[in-house]
Scaffold this motif. Sequence first.
Motif, PDB file in Angstrom:
ATOM      1  N   HIS A 145       0.779  -1.233   0.000  1.00 62.33           N
ATOM      2  CA  HIS A 145       0.000   0.000   0.000  1.00 62.33           C
ATOM      3  C   HIS A 145       0.818   1.293   0.000  1.00 62.33           C
ATOM      4  O   HIS A 145       0.239   2.367  -0.186  1.00 62.33           O
ATOM      5  N   HIS A 146       2.118   1.206   0.213  1.00 57.53           N
ATOM      6  CA  HIS A 146       2.903   2.429   0.297  1.00 57.53           C
ATOM      7  C   HIS A 146       3.986   2.482  -0.768  1.00 57.53           C
ATOM      8  O   HIS A 146       4.437   1.453  -1.276  1.00 57.53           O
ATOM      9  N   SER A 147       4.392   3.704  -1.089  1.00 58.75           N
ATOM     10  CA  SER A 147       5.383   3.895  -2.144  1.00 58.75           C
ATOM     11  C   SER A 147       6.738   3.356  -1.725  1.00 58.75           C
ATOM     12  O   SER A 147       7.028   3.181  -0.530  1.00 58.75           O
ATOM     13  N   ILE A 148       7.597   3.094  -2.707  1.00 60.22           N
ATOM     14  CA  ILE A 148       8.955   2.651  -2.422  1.00 60.22           C
ATOM     15  C   ILE A 148       9.691   3.692  -1.583  1.00 60.22           C
ATOM     16  O   ILE A 148      10.470   3.357  -0.688  1.00 60.22           O
ATOM     17  N   HIS A 149       9.435   4.952  -1.843  1.00 63.38           N
ATOM     18  CA  HIS A 149      10.080   6.021  -1.068  1.00 63.38           C
ATOM     19  C   HIS A 149       9.717   5.899   0.408  1.00 63.38           C
ATOM     20  O   HIS A 149      10.595   5.972   1.284  1.00 63.38           O
ATOM     21  N   GLN A 150       8.447   5.720   0.709  1.00 62.78           N
ATOM     22  CA  GLN A 150       8.007   5.568   2.093  1.00 62.78           C
ATOM     23  C   GLN A 150       8.583   4.297   2.719  1.00 62.78           C
ATOM     24  O   GLN A 150       9.038   4.301   3.865  1.00 62.78           O
ATOM     25  N   GLN A 151       8.593   3.215   1.952  1.00 72.56           N
ATOM     26  CA  GLN A 151       9.133   1.948   2.459  1.00 72.56           C
ATOM     27  C   GLN A 151      10.627   2.067   2.766  1.00 72.56           C
ATOM     28  O   GLN A 151      11.110   1.546   3.779  1.00 72.56           O
ATOM     29  N   ILE A 175      20.326  -3.702  -0.379  1.00 73.45           N
ATOM     30  CA  ILE A 175      19.078  -3.077   0.083  1.00 73.45           C
ATOM     31  C   ILE A 175      17.943  -3.411  -0.879  1.00 73.45           C
ATOM     32  O   ILE A 175      16.823  -3.719  -0.465  1.00 73.45           O
ATOM     33  N   ALA A 176      18.242  -3.361  -2.172  1.00 69.66           N
ATOM     34  CA  ALA A 176      17.226  -3.690  -3.181  1.00 69.66           C
ATOM     35  C   ALA A 176      16.708  -5.108  -2.980  1.00 69.66           C
ATOM     36  O   ALA A 176      15.504  -5.369  -3.092  1.00 69.66           O
ATOM     37  N   GLY A 177      17.622  -6.041  -2.666  1.00 67.37           N
ATOM     38  CA  GLY A 177      17.213  -7.418  -2.430  1.00 67.37           C
ATOM     39  C   GLY A 177      16.308  -7.551  -1.227  1.00 67.37           C
ATOM     40  O   GLY A 177      15.364  -8.350  -1.222  1.00 67.37           O
ATOM     41  N   VAL A 181      13.109  -4.775  -4.803  1.00 67.29           N
ATOM     42  CA  VAL A 181      13.054  -3.836  -5.928  1.00 67.29           C
ATOM     43  C   VAL A 181      14.378  -3.896  -6.691  1.00 67.29           C
ATOM     44  O   VAL A 181      15.306  -4.597  -6.307  1.00 67.29           O
ATOM     45  N   ARG A 182      14.486  -3.139  -7.788  1.00 66.90           N
ATOM     46  CA  ARG A 182      15.722  -3.097  -8.566  1.00 66.90           C
ATOM     47  C   ARG A 182      16.754  -2.194  -7.898  1.00 66.90           C
ATOM     48  O   ARG A 182      16.406  -1.239  -7.201  1.00 66.90           O
ATOM     49  N   ARG A 183      18.033  -2.485  -8.137  1.00 70.65           N
ATOM     50  CA  ARG A 183      19.110  -1.685  -7.565  1.00 70.65           C
ATOM     51  C   ARG A 183      19.000  -0.224  -7.993  1.00 70.65           C
ATOM     52  O   ARG A 183      19.247   0.690  -7.204  1.00 70.65           O
ATOM     53  N   GLU A 184      18.633  -0.007  -9.244  1.00 72.24           N
ATOM     54  CA  GLU A 184      18.518   1.360  -9.750  1.00 72.24           C
ATOM     55  C   GLU A 184      17.478   2.168  -8.967  1.00 72.24           C
ATOM     56  O   GLU A 184      17.621   3.374  -8.797  1.00 72.24           O
ATOM     57  N   THR A 185      16.444   1.491  -8.495  1.00 72.41           N
ATOM     58  CA  THR A 185      15.412   2.166  -7.703  1.00 72.41           C
ATOM     59  C   THR A 185      15.990   2.677  -6.390  1.00 72.41           C
ATOM     60  O   THR A 185      15.718   3.811  -5.967  1.00 72.41           O
ATOM     61  N   ILE A 186      16.800   1.853  -5.740  1.00 73.26           N
ATOM     62  CA  ILE A 186      17.414   2.257  -4.476  1.00 73.26           C
ATOM     63  C   ILE A 186      18.424   3.381  -4.710  1.00 73.26           C
ATOM     64  O   ILE A 186      18.499   4.337  -3.917  1.00 73.26           O
ATOM     65  N   THR A 187      19.193   3.284  -5.791  1.00 76.53           N
ATOM     66  CA  THR A 187      20.152   4.347  -6.106  1.00 76.53           C
ATOM     67  C   THR A 187      19.436   5.683  -6.257  1.00 76.53           C
ATOM     68  O   THR A 187      19.902   6.725  -5.769  1.00 76.53           O
ATOM     69  N   LYS A 188      18.298   5.675  -6.919  1.00 72.54           N
ATOM     70  CA  LYS A 188      17.488   6.890  -7.086  1.00 72.54           C
ATOM     71  C   LYS A 188      17.003   7.415  -5.734  1.00 72.54           C
ATOM     72  O   LYS A 188      17.076   8.623  -5.459  1.00 72.54           O
ATOM     73  N   GLU A 189      16.505   6.524  -4.886  1.00 76.90           N
ATOM     74  CA  GLU A 189      15.989   6.940  -3.585  1.00 76.90           C
ATOM     75  C   GLU A 189      17.105   7.498  -2.696  1.00 76.90           C
ATOM     76  O   GLU A 189      16.923   8.501  -2.000  1.00 76.90           O
ATOM     77  N   VAL A 190      18.268   6.834  -2.723  1.00 74.01           N
ATOM     78  CA  VAL A 190      19.413   7.310  -1.941  1.00 74.01           C
ATOM     79  C   VAL A 190      19.811   8.712  -2.401  1.00 74.01           C
ATOM     80  O   VAL A 190      20.068   9.606  -1.588  1.00 74.01           O
TER      81      VAL A 190
END
Length: 237
Positions: A145-151, A175-177, A181-190
């Motif tokens: 129910h929550h966005s990747i950013h919130q998670q 962290i992605a594992g 999610v994908r590694r690129e997603t975490i890189t973006k969030e970081v």
Amino acid sequence: MRKLDNFDANHLLASLLEAGCESLHPRLELVPMTFGDVLYEADSKVVHVYFPTSSVVSLRSVMEDGASDEIALVGSEGIVGVPLFLGAATSPHRVVVRRTGYAFRLGGRLLLEEFNRSGAMQTLLLRYTQALLTQISQTIACSRHHSIHQQFCRWLLSSVDRSPSNELWFTHESIAGMLGVRRETITKEVGELQAAGLIQNGRGRIVVIDRPKLEARACECYRGMKSEFGRLLSERT
């Protein structure tokens, strides 16, 4: 094997000893916990239980194809090996060390003997189990129910809560594992959190530098989990 008496480093263990479970004292071993160590595989026998001090442990739900998602964290607030005193001989999850450090280890049979003898231990361990189940159910709901950013903000805060400092050592890939999610997603969030001045990142190291603003970005799941642990573990037997 090193033996130290800093039992206060694990809050649940300190509460057990304070409640009259002194027979555990001479049987506890302080053991090193290294990032990536697997304490139990899914469906494997639970031989020992662990009370983390400076280490953090991840409970992971494993699929038939080998994929897994993190469903709970255990650090200095709790115990690893809950299925044992709930009547199960095996672990339903893969249990992996996520932060290098130490934990007090105790033979599972010894824990069960004391659990069956002591009403105080039963109360404390079952109270902790309720908080752990709240964390598991909240984590599952959060992922839906929550966005990747919130998670990700929730994950950072929960990790720091169970660590001795605001410093975390994880690659973006690891962290992605954990979050599925994908590694690129975490890189973006970081990158977004660093640009906002909430964290510092470099060479597999993340430091939380503005906790209030990070909490403001996290979903209500973080506050709910923290409140439940605080309420249950602060109650007296």
